[in-house]
Write an enzyme that holds these catalytic residues in place. Structure first.
Site, PDB file in Angstrom:
ATOM      1  N   PRO A 147      -7.248  -7.145 -50.890  1.00 46.14           N
ATOM      2  CA  PRO A 147      -7.857  -7.543 -49.563  1.00 46.14           C
ATOM      3  C   PRO A 147      -8.110  -6.135 -49.071  1.00 46.14           C
ATOM      4  CG  PRO A 147      -5.634  -7.952 -49.587  1.00 46.14           C
ATOM      5  CD  PRO A 147      -5.862  -7.572 -50.863  1.00 46.14           C
ATOM      6  N   GLY A 148      -9.364  -5.811 -48.277  1.00 39.71           N
ATOM      7  CA  GLY A 148      -9.667  -4.775 -47.619  1.00 39.71           C
ATOM      8  C   GLY A 148      -9.840  -5.160 -46.269  1.00 39.71           C
ATOM      9  N   TYR A 187     -26.226  -2.626 -42.790  1.00 41.44           N
ATOM     10  CA  TYR A 187     -26.169  -4.012 -43.363  1.00 41.44           C
ATOM     11  C   TYR A 187     -26.591  -5.045 -42.395  1.00 41.44           C
ATOM     12  CZ  TYR A 187     -21.983  -2.072 -46.246  1.00 41.44           C
ATOM     13  OH  TYR A 187     -21.252  -1.448 -46.932  1.00 41.44           O
ATOM     14  N   CYS A 208     -31.615   9.289 -32.299  1.00 37.12           N
ATOM     15  CA  CYS A 208     -33.171   8.602 -32.191  1.00 37.12           C
ATOM     16  C   CYS A 208     -33.814   8.177 -33.483  1.00 37.12           C
ATOM     17  CB  CYS A 208     -34.141  10.150 -31.766  1.00 37.12           C
ATOM     18  SG  CYS A 208     -35.706   9.862 -31.685  1.00 37.12           S
ATOM     19  N   GLU A 209     -33.222   6.987 -33.795  1.00 34.27           N
ATOM     20  CA  GLU A 209     -33.541   6.106 -34.927  1.00 34.27           C
ATOM     21  C   GLU A 209     -33.527   4.738 -34.283  1.00 34.27           C
ATOM     22  OE1 GLU A 209     -33.437   6.870 -38.548  1.00 34.27           O
ATOM     23  OE2 GLU A 209     -32.579   9.045 -38.719  1.00 34.27           O
ATOM     24  N   TYR A 256     -14.067  -0.604 -42.380  1.00 33.17           N
ATOM     25  CA  TYR A 256     -15.419   0.074 -42.521  1.00 33.17           C
ATOM     26  C   TYR A 256     -15.897   0.612 -41.250  1.00 33.17           C
ATOM     27  CZ  TYR A 256     -14.644  -2.424 -46.904  1.00 33.17           C
ATOM     28  OH  TYR A 256     -13.939  -2.937 -48.009  1.00 33.17           O
TER      29      TYR A 256
END
Ligand SMILES: *Cc1c(COP(=O)(O)O)cnc(C)c1O
Length: 412
Positions: free
Chosen positions: A270-271, A313, A341-342, A370
């Protein structure tokens, strides 16, 4: 009850404590509660009492997290040489280290083979025939497991469902022979492995079961006497407030059933499950911009460089304001955006939140997995600090990067 509540929601964090941490250490700031990490481990242990638990370090390889899990008796699963070295330095015994690389770079193999010479209990899991050849070339004849690709994947979306992706592992039908061949070549062949994918939910049980059954078939078919079956990680957590927590019992039971007729140990990796709800990200509103029908934009000092998952994601992370007077404010439709700026630099779109004001601190939930690990320096933005909570105390376990840290490796 052992292991505390099944899930810690963003609303369960004490707002005033988080505001104090933000004031003390500045933002953006990751907060990780190591006691909650230990609780999550306890719950998994209760569901899988006989399993060897190897924490997937890539979810959060911070030294404080690794050290706490080591103290709690967990093993560790490493995806790179860097993680192997960090795990050993954090005190893990070589016997408790699994190295499960995907297409490992030569430098990684060199490093891990070196480390394995000093830590012969370390296990390498090969996901391609050529990885076995490359280990042999380097003189490695230690513990070896094979990653099977069972042709089934589960998890929250294409990009994280890996069990069905042929890039990870050797087709299950071929694995019995690959194991025998590796044993003939002198490796200490100890196990088979598969990782169904990340974000397993209550609905993915049957896919998980199929993967375990595929592994059981490999064990039954191969002539090699194996020590363990490693069913990977992927135990999901609820990212949305209305989502129920994962029910571990039926998954554990399906796993036990599928392996009941075999004399092998079970390992899990498990993470996310261990660290996700143990972490929050704190950010400060610096710009409030009314946008008509689009609601209100709240510009904050964290963004896709701090927490990449929403951009990478399209992941949902719950967001809450920590402003003390939040209850007195009107509700607004708020899109929380970062400083890059994205168009992907959005931490949360169209959230119903109390009207934001400049200076408000926002908490972003489930940031323990993460989060800091995927943070990066795009647009020359130093990575944030990390504060750990443990036994009622807090301490900085990773200092905030400075602008000069960005250029330490530059040469003229
Ligand atoms: C990423 C990964 C894990 C952990 O996945 P989680 O979803 O964080 O539990 C376990 N094993 C392998 C091989 C992985 O690549």
């Amino acid at each position: 009850m052992t292991g505390g509540p099944a899930v810690r929601r963003l609303v369960d964090w004490e707002a005033s404590d988080l505001r104090t941490l933000a004031a003390e250490h500045g933002t953006p700031l990751y907060v990780v509660d190591l006691d909650r990490v230990a609780e999550n481990l306890d719950r998994l242990r209760a569901a899988f009492p006989d399993a060897h638990i190897h924490y997937a370090a890539k979810a959060n390889a911070g030294r404080a997290v690794l050290e706490r899990l080591e103290r709690e008796g967990s093993g560790v699963e490493c995806a790179s040489a860097g993680e192997v070295v960090r795990a050993l330095e954090a005190g893990f015994d070589g016997d408790d280290v699994l190295y499960t690389p995907v297409n490992p770079p030569a430098r990684d193999l060199d490093t891990v083979v070196d480390r394995a010479a000093e830590n012969p209990g370390l296990t390498v899991t090969a996901g391609a025939r050529e990885t076995i050849d490359r280990l042999e070339t380097r003189g490695y004849d230690g513990r070896l497991a094979i990653r099977a690709h069972p042709g089934i994947g589960a998890g929250h979306g294409e990009s994280v469902a890996t069990g069905g992706d042929a890039s990870f592992g050797i087709p299950a039908e071929a694995v019995p022979t690959v194991l025998e061949d590796a044993a003939d070549r002198g490796f200490d062949v100890v196990g088979v492995h598969a990782h169904t994918g990340s974000g397993l939910s209550n609905e993915d049980r049957s896919a998980h079961r199929s993967v375990v059954e595929a592994l059981a078939e490999v064990v039954a078919e191969t002539a090699v006497d194996l020590e363990f079956v490693d069913v990977g990680g992927g135990f999901g957590v609820p990212y949305r407030p209305e989502e129920p927590p994962l029910d571990l019992e039926p998954i554990a039971e399906a796993t036990r059933d599928a392996l009941a007729h075999l004399d092998v140990d079970l390992a899990i990796e498990p993470g996310r499950y261990l660290v996700a709800d143990a972490g929050v990200l704190l950010a400060t509103v610096n710009t409030v911009k009314p946008a008509g029908d689009a609601g209100t934009f709240a510009g904050v000092d964290a963004g896709m460089t701090t927490l990449l998952r929403p951009a990478l994601y399209d992941s949902y992370h719950h967001i809450r304001t920590l402003a003390a007077d939040a209850a007195d404010r009107d509700e607004a439709t708020v899109t929380v955006v970062g400083p890059v700026c994205e168009s992907t630099d959005v931490l949360g779109a169209d959230r119903a939140l109390p009207e934001p004001r400049r200076g408000d601190v926002l908490a972003i939930g489930n940031a323990g997995a993460y989060g800091i690990e995927m943070s990066n320096q795009y647009t020359s933005r130093p990575r944030p600090a990390v504060v750990a909570l443990e036994g009622g105390d807090d301490r900085v376990v990773r200092g905030r990067e400075t602008i000069s840290d960005l250029t330490t490796k530059e040469r003229r």
